[in-house]
Design a protein around this motif. Sequence first.
Motif, mmCIF file in Angstrom:
data_model
loop_
_atom_site.group_PDB
_atom_site.id
_atom_site.type_symbol
_atom_site.label_atom_id
_atom_site.label_comp_id
_atom_site.label_asym_id
_atom_site.label_seq_id
_atom_site.Cartn_x
_atom_site.Cartn_y
_atom_site.Cartn_z
ATOM 1 N N LYS A 146 0.838 -1.199 0.000
ATOM 2 C CA LYS A 146 0.000 0.000 0.000
ATOM 3 C C LYS A 146 0.870 1.244 0.000
ATOM 4 O O LYS A 146 0.552 2.253 -0.648
ATOM 5 C CB LYS A 146 -0.932 0.008 1.208
ATOM 6 C CG LYS A 146 -1.885 1.203 1.176
ATOM 7 C CD LYS A 146 -2.871 1.224 2.309
ATOM 8 C CE LYS A 146 -3.799 2.424 2.140
ATOM 9 N NZ LYS A 146 -4.753 2.555 3.262
ATOM 10 N N GLY A 147 1.974 1.172 0.740
ATOM 11 C CA GLY A 147 2.880 2.312 0.745
ATOM 12 C C GLY A 147 3.574 2.521 -0.589
ATOM 13 O O GLY A 147 3.951 3.651 -0.929
ATOM 14 N N ARG A 148 3.723 1.459 -1.388
ATOM 15 C CA ARG A 148 4.439 1.570 -2.655
ATOM 16 C C ARG A 148 3.525 1.887 -3.845
ATOM 17 O O ARG A 148 3.996 2.315 -4.897
ATOM 18 C CB ARG A 148 5.189 0.267 -2.962
ATOM 19 C CG ARG A 148 6.291 -0.026 -1.966
ATOM 20 C CD ARG A 148 7.094 -1.244 -2.387
ATOM 21 N NE ARG A 148 8.082 -1.593 -1.372
ATOM 22 C CZ ARG A 148 8.967 -2.571 -1.503
ATOM 23 N NH1 ARG A 148 8.984 -3.298 -2.615
ATOM 24 N NH2 ARG A 148 9.831 -2.829 -0.536
ATOM 25 N N LEU A 149 2.233 1.643 -3.681
ATOM 26 C CA LEU A 149 1.323 1.858 -4.818
ATOM 27 C C LEU A 149 1.367 3.299 -5.315
ATOM 28 O O LEU A 149 1.347 3.553 -6.515
ATOM 29 C CB LEU A 149 -0.100 1.473 -4.418
ATOM 30 C CG LEU A 149 -0.390 -0.030 -4.292
ATOM 31 C CD1 LEU A 149 -1.784 -0.260 -3.731
ATOM 32 C CD2 LEU A 149 -0.235 -0.725 -5.638
ATOM 33 N N ALA A 150 1.444 4.247 -4.380
ATOM 34 C CA ALA A 150 1.422 5.650 -4.773
ATOM 35 C C ALA A 150 2.679 6.043 -5.535
ATOM 36 O O ALA A 150 2.634 6.880 -6.439
ATOM 37 C CB ALA A 150 1.255 6.529 -3.530
ATOM 38 N N SER A 151 3.813 5.430 -5.176
ATOM 39 C CA SER A 151 5.077 5.803 -5.814
ATOM 40 C C SER A 151 5.392 4.956 -7.039
ATOM 41 O O SER A 151 6.377 5.231 -7.742
ATOM 42 C CB SER A 151 6.223 5.671 -4.796
ATOM 43 O OG SER A 151 6.329 4.339 -4.318
ATOM 44 N N ASP A 152 4.601 3.907 -7.298
ATOM 45 C CA ASP A 152 4.863 3.025 -8.437
ATOM 46 C C ASP A 152 3.551 2.805 -9.199
ATOM 47 O O ASP A 152 2.837 1.826 -8.956
ATOM 48 C CB ASP A 152 5.431 1.700 -7.923
ATOM 49 C CG ASP A 152 5.924 0.808 -9.065
ATOM 50 O OD1 ASP A 152 5.717 1.181 -10.245
ATOM 51 O OD2 ASP A 152 6.517 -0.240 -8.766
ATOM 52 N N PRO A 153 3.209 3.684 -10.125
ATOM 53 C CA PRO A 153 1.910 3.589 -10.825
ATOM 54 C C PRO A 153 1.731 2.310 -11.622
ATOM 55 O O PRO A 153 0.598 1.911 -11.896
ATOM 56 C CB PRO A 153 1.927 4.820 -11.746
ATOM 57 C CG PRO A 153 2.934 5.753 -11.148
ATOM 58 C CD PRO A 153 3.969 4.876 -10.523
ATOM 59 N N ALA A 154 2.829 1.653 -12.002
ATOM 60 C CA ALA A 154 2.713 0.432 -12.814
ATOM 61 C C ALA A 154 2.418 -0.802 -11.970
ATOM 62 O O ALA A 154 2.017 -1.844 -12.511
ATOM 63 C CB ALA A 154 3.998 0.217 -13.616
ATOM 64 N N LEU A 155 2.595 -0.702 -10.669
ATOM 65 C CA LEU A 155 2.393 -1.861 -9.791
ATOM 66 C C LEU A 155 0.901 -2.155 -9.650
ATOM 67 O O LEU A 155 0.079 -1.254 -9.520
ATOM 68 C CB LEU A 155 3.005 -1.576 -8.411
ATOM 69 C CG LEU A 155 2.849 -2.663 -7.346
ATOM 70 C CD1 LEU A 155 3.577 -3.939 -7.770
ATOM 71 C CD2 LEU A 155 3.385 -2.170 -5.996
#
Length: 848
Positions: A146-155
């Motif tokens: 959840k913390g990475r979704l915002a910084s990685d749009p392709a995930l």
Amino acid sequence: MALPIEQHIPEILKELQGHQALVLEAPPGAGKTTRVPLALLEAGFLNRPSIVVSEPRRLAARLAAHFVAEQLGSEVGQLVGYQVRFENRTGPKTKICYVTAGVLLQQLLDPLSSQPKSGARPYDVVILDEFHERQLETDQILALLKGRLASDPALRLIVMSATLNGEAIASFLDCPRVRSEGKAFPLRIEHESVPDDRPLEKRVSSAVKQALSDQPDGRVLVFLPTVQDIVAAQSTLTPFAKGAEVELLPLHGELSLGEQARAVKPAARRAVVLATNVAESSITVQGVTAVVDSGLARIAVDSPWSGRRELCVAPISQASATQRAGRAGRTAPGSVYRLFSEHSFKTRRPYEVPEIQRSDLSDVWLRLLGAGIDKPEQMPWMDPPPPAAVRAAEDLLQALGATNAARQLTSIGKRMLRFAMHPRLARVIVAGEDLGVGEEAALAAALLAERDIVRRGAETAHFADDSDILARCDRFHQAEFERFSENSLRQLDLLRGPVQAVASAYKSLCQHLVRGTPDAPDLDPALRKALLAGFIDRVARRRSHTGAELILANGTNAKISSNSVVHHATLLIAHDIEQREQHGKSGGGVPWVSLATRIEPEWLLDDYAHLLSDEQQLIWNAEKECVESQSRVRCGSVVLEESRSRAQPSEATSAELARAANAQRARFLGSSNSLATFITRLMLLRTQRPDLTLPSLTLDDSLSLFEQACQGLSSFAELDELDWPALFNDRLSAEQRRALDRELPLSIALPSGRPLKVNYEPDKSPWVSSRLQDFFGMNQSPTLCGGKLPLTLHLLAPNQRAVQVTTDLAGFWQRHYPAVRRELMRRYPRHAWPEDPLTATPPVKPRR
């Protein structure tokens, strides 16, 4: 036949084009585990598909990978692979990888471990399967992603389950939900109507026979909590199965892949599949028309002692029972036989409690800190961990030396990250490296991490007697020398399954050791020191040299097991503990330390002084009747060193002496010249002579009086030498002291001139006691306070017994003396008994 999930594939792909996360709810057997990853691959999702599917168990990851690879007509390890602990079947061409949650978590925390390029993202799509089980690892993965979704749009993230509370997770991720209702056939559910006290395998046997009779075709799926229960049920059902031409197929994680596949795939003969809860959600058993549900499962519980994650049998939730029942209604109407009552079902919890709400978090915190997350408690948790568990984890990591006071990783903590073990056990290995016993420390950690390799009740003689762990190392090495042959395992009372698990863990740990420190000259103490490093907060001490009772550093009382080899150690560390039954009630007895290691006090004093406390206190020595200064070095509640000496005079010493004296005030307030007499005289005079304005002083004030008297003293011997009335006379003025001695004297003079002691007691009139003849010639009773207070006279016969007690001596002579005289003359003829006592001369008291 098309799987129920097929009709939802277009919707799933569409939602993932517009959203980064998706919640997928589908019933058991809908095909979500195998079909969704394959659909993403076939669709060329985002033109660079790299898909990981997290499964709760190794068995599910292996079987799913083989099934999907078979669908694609390829071998496992090519386009489709899997990775579980100690086994990696992936390759450079792998696009779909089935993993256990623990493996995926490690890859997310340390992306360099799986990707050669610094900072690369391991996967494009992450699928969390069977999320409803709420494993500790999957909650961490969800928080990290959840913390990475915002910084990685392709995930992209997909959370899947059959019994998931989809609304809650969708709200947490702020994402859409896709629901596949599937085709559910009618189910006939039978609950246990009356309590059945028979062993579980007997109850299962009866239910299986009924199921085979009720359902003319299809398989019977039996849910049992443990492998041992499966073996027992299989043994009980074997005679019946042979006669009925029914095949018995076990299904659990310890079987080979071929045996597991045989139980899952359909066959010509009818079969009874005896499974653990792996068949509940992780995999689909084909052709099931009847389910027998024991209502039990093994749940993960962290041992607060060894750090080992143990599996304990417990009742399942309503959601799990519903999911198990659904296995019987996938292809046709089915029957469910629950070996528990309907009332039991209704009173069970709706869903399983997330592991993060009930687990030891020290390993979680160490890994997150190692990944650069300085404040793990502030991560976006779906269910935040309990504050008490967070504090306990932080305290343990600091005690182990993994973090400092600022909660930052130390060099020791960074070294511990190399080992995928509980922080306690990782600390043992790191300490072993420093002490030159790295390999043996790794073996000790593996032994503590896995199930006990020694058969319960095995002989403990002829092995190391300083540590139960060293004794197990000895057994393991002997079996290893014999190549773990059946004969060697039997002679050493070792269990093959746990031994194999320890051997695998040991081999893996040794691959991460840093070698370079020379071997320790003496293996035994070095390895025991390494074990102490990981269990520094588990120090214990025997209460007596020969007894089994222990006091632990945390204040717990326990006993050491008779099966332990550590028979004579005074100081030890407790690695594992068990709660034994008492009076037939579980959990009612004293905890028993089952695994222990002897340690030396100097190890703690030399290497762990920062964890020890130097305690100075004053204590009362009742035998010597003095205040002593006691110095103690403690490790929690365990005393390592103790010394005593006579306390030096101080305010604290005087206060301790005063408390002891006040507790025995009769000793000091009961003598003739005692403080009690002084207080009684003072209060009596205060009543008789209010004009003197005497201070109020009662026996209830004795503690403050003792505190004044004890200034500069430390023993009863010194108190015995005090002149108590003189000491407290200082509270009176000179005039008040003169009035006290004059009005309430300590003695009066008899007609013979001999002084007679006056007795003063609380709530009594002053009194004197002497022979009747001593009062000859005295016509009036003596008085005090200027005649206001008559003395009570105890007139004694020659045998020192009172013949009269009176305050009216004149009346006694006149009214009672004649009769008393006649009686005394008869009993004591040698004594003079004159007719007129007022003119008689008192006899002289003979000298002794």
